[in-house]
Motif scaffolding. Structure first.
Motif, PDB file in Angstrom:
ATOM      1  N   ASP A 285      52.107  67.877  37.643  1.00  0.00           N
ATOM      2  CA  ASP A 285      53.206  67.762  36.695  1.00  0.00           C
ATOM      3  C   ASP A 285      54.023  66.524  37.028  1.00  0.00           C
ATOM      4  N   ALA A 286      55.002  66.242  36.145  1.00  0.00           N
ATOM      5  CA  ALA A 286      55.851  65.059  36.323  1.00  0.00           C
ATOM      6  C   ALA A 286      57.259  65.467  36.712  1.00  0.00           C
ATOM      7  N   VAL A 287      57.385  66.550  37.479  1.00  0.00           N
ATOM      8  CA  VAL A 287      58.706  67.044  37.863  1.00  0.00           C
ATOM      9  C   VAL A 287      59.411  66.079  38.806  1.00  0.00           C
ATOM     10  N   ALA A 288      58.660  65.499  39.741  1.00  0.00           N
ATOM     11  CA  ALA A 288      59.264  64.591  40.716  1.00  0.00           C
ATOM     12  C   ALA A 288      59.469  63.218  40.081  1.00  0.00           C
ATOM     13  N   VAL A 289      60.715  62.886  39.779  1.00  0.00           N
ATOM     14  CA  VAL A 289      61.047  61.609  39.134  1.00  0.00           C
ATOM     15  C   VAL A 289      61.916  60.803  40.088  1.00  0.00           C
ATOM     16  N   ALA A 292      64.804  55.432  40.353  1.00  0.00           N
ATOM     17  CA  ALA A 292      64.581  54.129  39.723  1.00  0.00           C
ATOM     18  C   ALA A 292      63.786  54.240  38.425  1.00  0.00           C
ATOM     19  N   ASP A 293      63.083  55.351  38.245  1.00  0.00           N
ATOM     20  CA  ASP A 293      62.222  55.506  37.070  1.00  0.00           C
ATOM     21  C   ASP A 293      62.799  56.444  36.024  1.00  0.00           C
ATOM     22  N   GLU A 294      63.951  57.069  36.310  1.00  0.00           N
ATOM     23  CA  GLU A 294      64.441  58.081  35.372  1.00  0.00           C
ATOM     24  C   GLU A 294      64.901  57.440  34.063  1.00  0.00           C
ATOM     25  N   GLY A 295      64.868  58.244  33.021  1.00  0.00           N
ATOM     26  CA  GLY A 295      65.284  57.753  31.720  1.00  0.00           C
ATOM     27  C   GLY A 295      65.452  58.902  30.741  1.00  0.00           C
ATOM     28  N   VAL A 296      66.227  58.640  29.695  1.00  0.00           N
ATOM     29  CA  VAL A 296      66.426  59.593  28.604  1.00  0.00           C
ATOM     30  C   VAL A 296      66.054  58.869  27.320  1.00  0.00           C
ATOM     31  N   TYR A 297      65.154  59.447  26.550  1.00  0.00           N
ATOM     32  CA  TYR A 297      64.546  58.751  25.421  1.00  0.00           C
ATOM     33  C   TYR A 297      64.591  59.620  24.161  1.00  0.00           C
ATOM     34  N   MET A 298      64.458  58.971  23.014  1.00  0.00           N
ATOM     35  CA  MET A 298      64.289  59.694  21.763  1.00  0.00           C
ATOM     36  C   MET A 298      63.268  58.959  20.903  1.00  0.00           C
ATOM     37  N   PHE A 299      62.552  59.727  20.104  1.00  0.00           N
ATOM     38  CA  PHE A 299      61.657  59.123  19.127  1.00  0.00           C
ATOM     39  C   PHE A 299      61.686  59.947  17.849  1.00  0.00           C
ATOM     40  N   TYR A 300      61.527  59.261  16.723  1.00  0.00           N
ATOM     41  CA  TYR A 300      61.630  59.921  15.419  1.00  0.00           C
ATOM     42  C   TYR A 300      61.135  58.968  14.335  1.00  0.00           C
ATOM     43  N   ARG A 301      60.752  59.544  13.209  1.00  0.00           N
ATOM     44  CA  ARG A 301      60.437  58.749  12.022  1.00  0.00           C
ATOM     45  C   ARG A 301      61.729  58.454  11.258  1.00  0.00           C
ATOM     46  N   GLU A 326      62.312  65.738  12.584  1.00  0.00           N
ATOM     47  CA  GLU A 326      63.151  65.999  13.747  1.00  0.00           C
ATOM     48  C   GLU A 326      63.299  64.748  14.612  1.00  0.00           C
ATOM     49  N   VAL A 327      64.338  64.759  15.419  1.00  0.00           N
ATOM     50  CA  VAL A 327      64.494  63.787  16.502  1.00  0.00           C
ATOM     51  C   VAL A 327      64.028  64.482  17.777  1.00  0.00           C
ATOM     52  N   PHE A 328      63.136  63.818  18.503  1.00  0.00           N
ATOM     53  CA  PHE A 328      62.603  64.398  19.735  1.00  0.00           C
ATOM     54  C   PHE A 328      63.223  63.665  20.925  1.00  0.00           C
ATOM     55  N   VAL A 329      63.793  64.434  21.829  1.00  0.00           N
ATOM     56  CA  VAL A 329      64.456  63.873  23.003  1.00  0.00           C
ATOM     57  C   VAL A 329      63.633  64.218  24.236  1.00  0.00           C
ATOM     58  N   VAL A 330      63.330  63.204  25.024  1.00  0.00           N
ATOM     59  CA  VAL A 330      62.563  63.370  26.260  1.00  0.00           C
ATOM     60  C   VAL A 330      63.444  62.937  27.419  1.00  0.00           C
ATOM     61  N   THR A 331      63.619  63.834  28.378  1.00  0.00           N
ATOM     62  CA  THR A 331      64.384  63.485  29.576  1.00  0.00           C
ATOM     63  C   THR A 331      63.452  63.518  30.784  1.00  0.00           C
ATOM     64  N   LEU A 332      63.492  62.459  31.559  1.00  0.00           N
ATOM     65  CA  LEU A 332      62.766  62.354  32.824  1.00  0.00           C
ATOM     66  C   LEU A 332      63.815  61.973  33.867  1.00  0.00           C
ATOM     67  N   LEU A 333      64.297  62.979  34.601  1.00  0.00           N
ATOM     68  CA  LEU A 333      65.485  62.790  35.420  1.00  0.00           C
ATOM     69  C   LEU A 333      65.233  63.111  36.888  1.00  0.00           C
ATOM     70  N   SER A 334      65.914  62.379  37.744  1.00  0.00           N
ATOM     71  CA  SER A 334      65.855  62.662  39.187  1.00  0.00           C
ATOM     72  C   SER A 334      66.811  63.780  39.574  1.00  0.00           C
ATOM     73  N   ALA A 353      70.356  68.767  30.810  1.00  0.00           N
ATOM     74  CA  ALA A 353      68.923  68.568  31.021  1.00  0.00           C
ATOM     75  C   ALA A 353      68.626  68.688  32.518  1.00  0.00           C
ATOM     76  N   PRO A 354      67.568  69.391  32.878  1.00  0.00           N
ATOM     77  CA  PRO A 354      67.262  69.589  34.300  1.00  0.00           C
ATOM     78  C   PRO A 354      66.599  68.366  34.914  1.00  0.00           C
ATOM     79  N   ALA A 355      66.475  68.380  36.220  1.00  0.00           N
ATOM     80  CA  ALA A 355      65.668  67.359  36.890  1.00  0.00           C
ATOM     81  C   ALA A 355      64.222  67.524  36.449  1.00  0.00           C
ATOM     82  N   GLY A 356      63.493  66.400  36.387  1.00  0.00           N
ATOM     83  CA  GLY A 356      62.102  66.440  35.960  1.00  0.00           C
ATOM     84  C   GLY A 356      61.968  66.172  34.478  1.00  0.00           C
ATOM     85  N   LEU A 357      60.957  66.768  33.865  1.00  0.00           N
ATOM     86  CA  LEU A 357      60.615  66.516  32.467  1.00  0.00           C
ATOM     87  C   LEU A 357      61.139  67.621  31.566  1.00  0.00           C
TER      88      LEU A 357
END
Length: 402
Positions: A285-289, A292-301, A326-334, A353-357
């Motif tokens: 899994d991608a829980v360990a972030v 330096a690599d963490e980010g909060v993103y969104m994607f949508y049409r 819909e707007v999709f929000v992806v969090t990848l957090l330390s 949003a929790p740590a991880g994905l």
């Protein structure tokens, strides 16, 4: 959890050579790929209306630039346009000694894009005539896992393309079968992975995709568990199919007004960095972030899935009915963070949003999309995306990803 057969896990990106970078300079693309953790470009050799002399010169410049920057390439032969096996043999031998040529366990890697098996025999007509050892991973659109890993199929294992019309459940079932056959036979498996798919060019190329928001982040998570030997991101720069993670060249003729010209996909590339690290480390899994690599993103049409363009000669693309507004929000957090989304004139939505994905979807409202994330006084993300509107002149099923 599947077992990965021998070979070091690597991640590649499919690079359309006919889609030339700005000023024919590959430097920016290579540096961005290296920053994301991508090991090599699979160079799609061939395409429509190719000037083969010019194409070969472009490939040569690509290899020379990769040599200078310490990056790797390998050929992915487009068998829908390449019909001359001598060309494949010549190019494979020419670059076998290049420091930029990707090798796996001492063998040069060779792959292909093919809608149907080519007219030639890969072993006798190509592989046996290339001087160094070759690891062949031929491309396929098939989802018949037992057949793809049978002894009658040439090469070390398949490179399986995306199936845009397959639902997420169907794609996952196919991946499970492929992983099972890989484990049973000990062959290699290179899995294709796309951030998005949409094209709206003419009556023959007018389709969306049935996996919607689950095509990329969810499938990345699944592949971490199934552990293919290699993953190839499709693509770096196939602009017209909306599957790119590289930066479109706004100066290229027709790009500004095209459905890819203003649709940034850099977020998909940034997300990939976390998944690539997890894949290479063998994690499930991608829980360990890393911080330096963490980010909060969104994607949508930018428009409703059912809204035909006001001056569009084409009907709705196939599979548009699978797309959610819909707007999709992806969090990848330390570490946990407070996230707020404001969609148009709707009330804001906030959560921790929790740590991880984490990936969440929210019905959109027309207007600008604003995403913010904070951890105490620290600003983790502050993004403003293009407005969602009720209708456009031409249908746009591509996504903005930032």
């Amino acid at each position: 959890m599947a077992k990965r057969a021998s070979s070091t896990p690597m991640v590649f990106a499919h690079y359309m050579l006919i889609m030339q970078p700005k000023n024919g300079d590959y430097t920016e693309d290579i540096n961005l790929a290296k920053q994301a953790g991508i090991d090599a470009f699979a160079v799609n050799y061939g395409g429509w209306n190719v000037d083969w002399t010019q194409h070969e010169a472009q490939l040569d410049k690509f290899y020379r630039t990769a040599e200078q920057l310490g990056f790797h390439l390998f050929l992915s032969i487009d068998t829908t346009s390449v019909k001359d096996t001598d060309m494949i043999i010549k190019l494979s031998n020419k670059y076998a000694g290049s420091s930029a040529q990707l090798k796996v366990d001492g063998s040069i890697l060779l792959s292909s894009f093919q809608t149907d098996p080519p007219a030639w025999n890969w072993k006798t007509d190509v592989i046996d005539k290339i001087s160094p050892p070759v690891l062949l991973l031929p491309g396929t659109l098939s989802d018949d896992a037992p057949a793809l890993f049978s002894d009658t199929i040439p090469g070390a294992g398949p490179f399986t393309w995306i199936h845009p019309s397959a639902t997420p459940g169907k794609e996952h079932s196919t991946d499970l079968a492929l992983a099972s056959q890989r484990d049973r036979t000990g062959k290699l498996w290179m899995a294709g992975l796309a951030p998005w798919f949409f094209t709206h060019l003419n009556s023959d190329k007018n389709w969306a995709q049935a996996q919607d928001d689950k095509i990329f982040v969810d499938r990345w998570s699944s592949l971490l568990t199934l552990k293919p030997n290699f993953i190839e991101i499709i693509s770096w720069n196939d602009w017209s199919e909306s599957s790119y993670i590289g930066p479109p060249d706004a100066s290229s003729p027709g790009t500004t007004d095209a459905y890819w010209g203003s649709a940034d996909h850099s977020a998909f590339r940034s997300m990939s960095k976390v998944f690539i690290k997890a894949f290479k480390a063998g994690r499930d899994d991608a829980v360990a972030v890393d911080a330096a690599d963490e980010g909060v993103y969104m994607f949508y049409r930018r428009q409703p899935a059912s809204a035909v363009g006001t001056s569009d000669p084409l009907p709705l693309p196939s599979d548009a009915g699978y797309l959610k507004d819909e707007v999709f929000v992806v969090t990848l957090l330390s570490a946990p963070a407070e996230v707020t989304l404001v969609s148009g004139d709707a009330a804001s939505v906030a959560w921790t949003a929790p740590a991880g994905l984490q990936k969440k979807g929210f019905p959109w409202s027309f207007g600008t999309q604003v995403l913010q994330a904070k951890r105490g006084d620290q600003v983790v993300a502050d993004k403003v995306g293009a407005a969602v509107v009720a209708q456009l002149d031409k249908y746009d099923g591509n996504v903005v990803a930032l």
